[in-house]
Design a protein around this motif. Structure first.
Motif, PDB file in Angstrom:
ATOM      1  N   TYR A 187       0.804  -1.220   0.000  1.00  0.00           N
ATOM      2  CA  TYR A 187       0.000   0.000   0.000  1.00  0.00           C
ATOM      3  C   TYR A 187       0.843   1.278   0.000  1.00  0.00           C
ATOM      4  N   ALA A 188       1.769   1.404   0.932  1.00  0.00           N
ATOM      5  CA  ALA A 188       2.537   2.654   1.038  1.00  0.00           C
ATOM      6  C   ALA A 188       3.332   2.926  -0.235  1.00  0.00           C
ATOM      7  N   SER A 189       3.916   1.890  -0.813  1.00  0.00           N
ATOM      8  CA  SER A 189       4.728   2.064  -2.016  1.00  0.00           C
ATOM      9  C   SER A 189       3.875   2.438  -3.224  1.00  0.00           C
ATOM     10  N   LEU A 190       2.732   1.758  -3.406  1.00  0.00           N
ATOM     11  CA  LEU A 190       1.907   2.001  -4.580  1.00  0.00           C
ATOM     12  C   LEU A 190       0.991   3.208  -4.411  1.00  0.00           C
ATOM     13  N   CYS A 191       0.701   3.610  -3.179  1.00  0.00           N
ATOM     14  CA  CYS A 191      -0.163   4.771  -2.975  1.00  0.00           C
ATOM     15  C   CYS A 191       0.474   6.043  -3.517  1.00  0.00           C
ATOM     16  N   LEU A 192       1.790   6.078  -3.638  1.00  0.00           N
ATOM     17  CA  LEU A 192       2.448   7.243  -4.231  1.00  0.00           C
ATOM     18  C   LEU A 192       1.981   7.469  -5.668  1.00  0.00           C
ATOM     19  N   PHE A 193       1.510   6.420  -6.340  1.00  0.00           N
ATOM     20  CA  PHE A 193       0.970   6.572  -7.688  1.00  0.00           C
ATOM     21  C   PHE A 193      -0.294   7.436  -7.721  1.00  0.00           C
TER      22      PHE A 193
ATOM     23  N   LEU B 256       9.857   1.210   2.049  1.00  0.00           N
ATOM     24  CA  LEU B 256       9.104   1.951   1.050  1.00  0.00           C
ATOM     25  C   LEU B 256       9.788   1.708  -0.289  1.00  0.00           C
ATOM     26  N   GLU B 257       9.131   0.979  -1.173  1.00  0.00           N
ATOM     27  CA  GLU B 257       9.749   0.567  -2.434  1.00  0.00           C
ATOM     28  C   GLU B 257       9.518   1.620  -3.515  1.00  0.00           C
ATOM     29  N   LEU B 258      10.607   2.097  -4.114  1.00  0.00           N
ATOM     30  CA  LEU B 258      10.529   3.151  -5.117  1.00  0.00           C
ATOM     31  C   LEU B 258      10.698   2.657  -6.544  1.00  0.00           C
ATOM     32  N   LYS B 259      11.138   1.429  -6.740  1.00  0.00           N
ATOM     33  CA  LYS B 259      11.545   0.985  -8.072  1.00  0.00           C
ATOM     34  C   LYS B 259      10.406   1.026  -9.087  1.00  0.00           C
TER      35      LYS B 259
END
Length: 418
Positions: free
Chosen positions: A282-288, A350-353
């Motif tokens: 959630y946290a990583s993809l919510c940046l989208f 927190l995944e940024l790739k």
């Protein structure tokens, strides 16, 4: 000026709290109180995790003969009775309290509503619960903080929501406003704690003050690694409430839990987080949400996929459509290309790739980010770093100073061992 009745209720609350709180202690500050540092709770090997709501014997006396308000949603489930015996079927906290002759008088519902069916950001109206007949006060839209007249006839407030450990997951913002309202009206707040399913992860940029909003109210990283109970202690201790007021706070902690343990949620915390994988990503993809990329709202793999019409054609595609929690999703009816992460290994940061890859491959980089991105990230720097082509490792290094300061700040408020 505190009335005699409020004063008596507060004193009684403190006496009962001191008797019941086990490893916790209450320290009084004038007419306000906070939980003082009492060390961390240890984990009992092989015993089941009991959430705060499951420890009825620890909070029953605090609620007896009180008019109770409850901040709640579908995650407020009770699995054990007051004798630590597992119930045959899980029971909602409100129903459990009423069956035990407690005087629940109002329900307060955060984003997604009491029954949890509203879209993210959807206006929720006040109403009445069809099952119990109790009035429901919405804590979303224009009424994020209960007004004084909405707190009348409340002697004590109970807060029981399942958080997922991300700064922009708005239940911790609702917590802030509930604490502030209770402090201003001299109403004690009882928090029934629940594990954080991303509990050992602390990562991401720390929010800068100028980007404060309902999706980020405090100077914390994207993933804060705390439970709701621990977070409430920090709000109080750091005096983040308006005018530095502090809430009369009591926390019923989880039993047999430590931060590094895996915890699978028995009820999805919101309509678009249907399973453990979505909660972990959630946290990583919510940046989208701050870009022109969909993260799967309007599909059955919310927060487990990402894509857009502006990414290159690939073997994976999806077409969003209206469903529960997404009545009009981004790219409704349009074919999106991207990546399926539903079987990806669990992330521990927190995944940024994926964000970086999508920005590099989108057909027009000038329209990739929107103004919401900096609110989610809590800073403009992350967008600038990605647009400049900075290496992911260097972006992470830029977070280190803020993360180290945050970990030091949060240390006194932790309840559980790692």
């Amino acid at each position: 000026m505190i009335s005699n009745s409020v004063f008596k209720n507060t004193v009684l609350f403190l006496v009962l709290a001191i008797v019941s709180c086990g490893n916790s202690a209450i320290r009084q500050k004038g007419s306000k109180t906070e939980i003082s540092d009492a060390g961390t709770l240890t984990h009992k090997q092989n015993d089941p995790i009991l959430c705060g709501a499951d420890n009825f014997e620890k909070y029953q006396s605090l609620l007896a003969n009180k008019r109770i308000g409850v901040v709640t949603n579908p995650t407020s489930i009770v699995n054990y009775d007051g004798n630590n015996k597992k119930l045959k079927n899980p029971v909602h906290l409100v129903d459990f309290m009423l069956s035990n002759k407690l005087d629940v008088v109002k329900i307060y519902a955060p984003e997604h509503g009491f029954r949890g069916t509203a879209d993210a950001g959807e206006l929720i109206k006040d109403g009445k619960d069809s099952k119990t007949g109790l009035p429901i006060i919405s804590l979303y839209g224009n009424n994020k903080k209960p007004k004084p007249d909405q707190l009348k006839q409340i002697d004590i407030m109970v807060f029981d929501l399942q958080d997922v450990g991300a700064r922009f997951y708005t239940y911790i913002s609702s917590l802030h406003y509930i604490m502030e309202a209770c402090a201003e009206e001299n109403i004690p707040l009882l928090i029934l704690d629940r594990p954080n399913p991303n509990g050992s992860i602390v990562d991401g940029p720390v929010l800068e003050k100028e980007f404060t909003s309902f999706v980020g109210m405090h100077p914390i990283p994207v993933l804060h690694g705390m439970t709701i109970g621990e977070y409430a202690r920090m709000i109080n201790g750091e005096k983040w409430l308006k005018n530095g007021v502090q809430c009369a706070l009591e926390i019923i902690p989880c039993s047999n839990y430590k931060r590094s343990m895996s915890y699978s949620l028995p009820v999805k915390p919101s309509p678009n987080l249907p399973n453990d994988q979505s909660i972990n990503l959630y946290a990583s993809l919510c940046l989208f949400e701050g870009t022109n990329v969909s993260m799967g709202r309007g599909t059955e793999k919310q927060f487990q996929i990402y894509g857009s019409p502006f990414l290159p054609k690939s073997d994976f595609s999806f077409t969003p459509g209206p469903n529960l929690g997404a009545k009009d999703p981004v790219y409704n009816g349009k074919l999106c290309y991207g990546e399926d992460l539903s079987d990806a290994p669990k992330v521990n940061r927190l995944e940024l790739k994926w964000l970086i890859k999508a920005q590099q491959e989108t057909s027009d980089k000038k329209v990739f980010f929107n103004s919401f991105f900096s609110k989610l990230a809590g800073t403009q720097k992350l967008q600038q770093q990605i647009e400049s082509g900075m290496k992911e490792s260097d972006i992470r290094k830029s977070w280190e100073k803020g993360l180290n300061a945050f970990k030091k700040m949060r240390s006194p408020y932790l309840i559980y061992e790692n």
